[in-house]
Design a protein around this motif. Sequence first.
Motif, mmCIF file in Angstrom:
data_model
loop_
_atom_site.group_PDB
_atom_site.id
_atom_site.type_symbol
_atom_site.label_atom_id
_atom_site.label_comp_id
_atom_site.label_asym_id
_atom_site.label_seq_id
_atom_site.Cartn_x
_atom_site.Cartn_y
_atom_site.Cartn_z
ATOM 1 N N SER A 1 0.855 -1.185 0.000
ATOM 2 C CA SER A 1 0.000 0.000 0.000
ATOM 3 C C SER A 1 0.892 1.236 0.000
ATOM 4 O O SER A 1 2.044 1.182 0.434
ATOM 5 C CB SER A 1 -0.894 0.002 1.248
ATOM 6 N N LYS A 2 0.361 2.343 -0.481
ATOM 7 C CA LYS A 2 1.137 3.571 -0.494
ATOM 8 C C LYS A 2 1.435 4.039 0.926
ATOM 9 O O LYS A 2 2.478 4.630 1.191
ATOM 10 C CB LYS A 2 0.380 4.656 -1.264
ATOM 11 N N GLU A 3 0.487 3.781 1.823
ATOM 12 C CA GLU A 3 0.658 4.159 3.226
ATOM 13 C C GLU A 3 0.317 2.966 4.116
ATOM 14 O O GLU A 3 -0.355 2.034 3.691
ATOM 15 C CB GLU A 3 -0.253 5.349 3.571
ATOM 16 N N VAL A 4 0.762 3.016 5.352
ATOM 17 C CA VAL A 4 0.434 1.963 6.310
ATOM 18 C C VAL A 4 -1.067 2.039 6.595
ATOM 19 O O VAL A 4 -1.588 3.114 6.906
ATOM 20 C CB VAL A 4 1.218 2.134 7.626
ATOM 21 N N PRO A 5 -1.796 0.927 6.450
ATOM 22 C CA PRO A 5 -3.245 0.939 6.702
ATOM 23 C C PRO A 5 -3.581 1.454 8.095
ATOM 24 O O PRO A 5 -2.844 1.228 9.054
ATOM 25 C CB PRO A 5 -3.630 -0.536 6.542
ATOM 26 N N ALA A 6 -4.703 2.139 8.200
ATOM 27 C CA ALA A 6 -5.118 2.699 9.488
ATOM 28 C C ALA A 6 -5.507 1.602 10.476
ATOM 29 O O ALA A 6 -5.284 1.730 11.675
ATOM 30 C CB ALA A 6 -6.292 3.657 9.280
ATOM 31 N N ILE A 7 -6.081 0.509 9.976
ATOM 32 C CA ILE A 7 -6.487 -0.586 10.841
ATOM 33 C C ILE A 7 -5.264 -1.403 11.253
ATOM 34 O O ILE A 7 -4.364 -1.654 10.447
ATOM 35 C CB ILE A 7 -7.527 -1.497 10.136
ATOM 36 N N SER A 8 -5.194 -1.797 12.512
ATOM 37 C CA SER A 8 -4.057 -2.583 12.984
ATOM 38 C C SER A 8 -4.118 -3.988 12.391
ATOM 39 O O SER A 8 -5.193 -4.471 12.008
ATOM 40 C CB SER A 8 -4.066 -2.671 14.514
ATOM 41 N N LEU A 9 -2.980 -4.641 12.341
ATOM 42 C CA LEU A 9 -2.939 -6.003 11.810
ATOM 43 C C LEU A 9 -3.800 -6.955 12.641
ATOM 44 O O LEU A 9 -4.559 -7.755 12.071
ATOM 45 C CB LEU A 9 -1.495 -6.510 11.736
ATOM 46 N N PRO A 10 -3.737 -6.919 13.991
ATOM 47 C CA PRO A 10 -4.587 -7.811 14.779
ATOM 48 C C PRO A 10 -6.074 -7.639 14.471
ATOM 49 O O PRO A 10 -6.802 -8.610 14.288
ATOM 50 C CB PRO A 10 -4.264 -7.422 16.229
ATOM 51 N N SER A 11 -6.515 -6.386 14.383
ATOM 52 C CA SER A 11 -7.931 -6.119 14.085
ATOM 53 C C SER A 11 -8.293 -6.609 12.689
ATOM 54 O O SER A 11 -9.385 -7.149 12.463
ATOM 55 C CB SER A 11 -8.220 -4.623 14.201
ATOM 56 N N TYR A 12 -7.376 -6.446 11.768
ATOM 57 C CA TYR A 12 -7.632 -6.837 10.370
ATOM 58 C C TYR A 12 -7.759 -8.352 10.237
ATOM 59 O O TYR A 12 -8.701 -8.856 9.626
ATOM 60 C CB TYR A 12 -6.494 -6.317 9.497
ATOM 61 N N VAL A 13 -6.812 -9.083 10.820
ATOM 62 C CA VAL A 13 -6.850 -10.548 10.729
ATOM 63 C C VAL A 13 -8.075 -11.096 11.451
ATOM 64 O O VAL A 13 -8.739 -12.026 10.966
ATOM 65 C CB VAL A 13 -5.558 -11.168 11.303
ATOM 66 N N ARG A 14 -8.404 -10.522 12.602
ATOM 67 C CA ARG A 14 -9.593 -10.975 13.337
ATOM 68 C C ARG A 14 -10.862 -10.691 12.552
ATOM 69 O O ARG A 14 -11.816 -11.467 12.583
ATOM 70 C CB ARG A 14 -9.647 -10.297 14.712
ATOM 71 N N GLN A 15 -10.887 -9.574 11.852
ATOM 72 C CA GLN A 15 -12.035 -9.237 11.007
ATOM 73 C C GLN A 15 -12.210 -10.262 9.897
ATOM 74 O O GLN A 15 -13.320 -10.738 9.641
ATOM 75 C CB GLN A 15 -11.813 -7.844 10.399
ATOM 76 N N ILE A 16 -11.110 -10.624 9.240
ATOM 77 C CA ILE A 16 -11.162 -11.626 8.172
ATOM 78 C C ILE A 16 -11.615 -12.969 8.740
ATOM 79 O O ILE A 16 -12.501 -13.637 8.179
ATOM 80 C CB ILE A 16 -9.782 -11.783 7.503
ATOM 81 N N SER A 17 -11.015 -13.356 9.858
ATOM 82 C CA SER A 17 -11.326 -14.649 10.467
ATOM 83 C C SER A 17 -12.792 -14.739 10.873
ATOM 84 O O SER A 17 -13.435 -15.781 10.699
ATOM 85 C CB SER A 17 -10.440 -14.881 11.697
ATOM 86 N N ARG A 18 -13.313 -13.651 11.390
ATOM 87 C CA ARG A 18 -14.702 -13.646 11.865
ATOM 88 C C ARG A 18 -15.692 -13.727 10.714
ATOM 89 O O ARG A 18 -16.576 -14.586 10.698
ATOM 90 C CB ARG A 18 -14.968 -12.389 12.697
ATOM 91 N N TYR A 19 -15.533 -12.841 9.736
ATOM 92 C CA TYR A 19 -16.544 -12.753 8.682
ATOM 93 C C TYR A 19 -16.371 -13.795 7.585
ATOM 94 O O TYR A 19 -17.333 -14.120 6.880
ATOM 95 C CB TYR A 19 -16.567 -11.336 8.108
ATOM 96 N N ALA A 20 -15.167 -14.324 7.434
ATOM 97 C CA ALA A 20 -14.966 -15.412 6.478
ATOM 98 C C ALA A 20 -15.216 -16.764 7.141
ATOM 99 O O ALA A 20 -15.226 -17.798 6.475
ATOM 100 C CB ALA A 20 -13.551 -15.364 5.900
ATOM 101 N N GLU A 21 -15.407 -16.751 8.444
ATOM 102 C CA GLU A 21 -15.664 -17.958 9.237
ATOM 103 C C GLU A 21 -14.573 -19.017 9.009
ATOM 104 O O GLU A 21 -14.834 -20.155 8.637
ATOM 105 C CB GLU A 21 -17.051 -18.530 8.914
#
Length: 218
Positions: free
Chosen positions: A42-62
């Motif tokens: 990405s051009k910049e570091v994403p605003a969302i933290s890595l832990p929050s991002y991975v947990r989001q994927i894990s939760r909604y992708a089941e």
Amino acid sequence: MCIRDRYMGMSFHELMIEILEQIVKKTESLKLPEKLKTHFSSKEVPAISLPSYVRQISRYAECEESIHVAALIYIDRIVAHYPSFAINSRNVHKLALVGIMIAMKIFDDIFMRNSDYAIIGGVTVEELNCMEHEFLALIDFDLHIREGDYNNYCSKLHKFGARKIREKKISPCSDKELPLASTYESPKKIIRESLVGDANLKLIIELRFGHMNSVGIP
């Protein structure tokens, strides 16, 4: 019993987060240059933290917890094929997203469309398709995971998790911290013979990566 209690106090998706964060920290402390330019950056570091991002994927992708192990193995293979590939804070989010998505397509009986993963990951479908194509090319379509390799990797993750627990004094988890698909499956499930054989794996690739008509299946 929750996953964290069974496996050295940490679930595999948490271990994935810890490992990727540790790699990023080391990469950036050494100021390693990004010699290999990819679509993951990405051009910049994403605003969302890595832990929050991975947990989001894990939760909604089941995701099943074993999917995170497979995703880490695939990411390791990229680094093995391209030692100059530096995992940093600008590419780690998308790398995790695509690694998990590909692992689910290969080892899970039920998976979503790329458009759904794109929504969960906050990227466009076109960008996700491009990253998926590049990820597969970087690992040379090496999607086969032997049961022995999987078990060895799990053993290393358990040891890593035990060390992190001692360092952080992590407390037992609650069910709210787990992804929706929180029932741990045996390592043998992800390495089912029906998915491991070369011929069957080729068929799965053709069926589940069908949007990549220009990609030659080995």
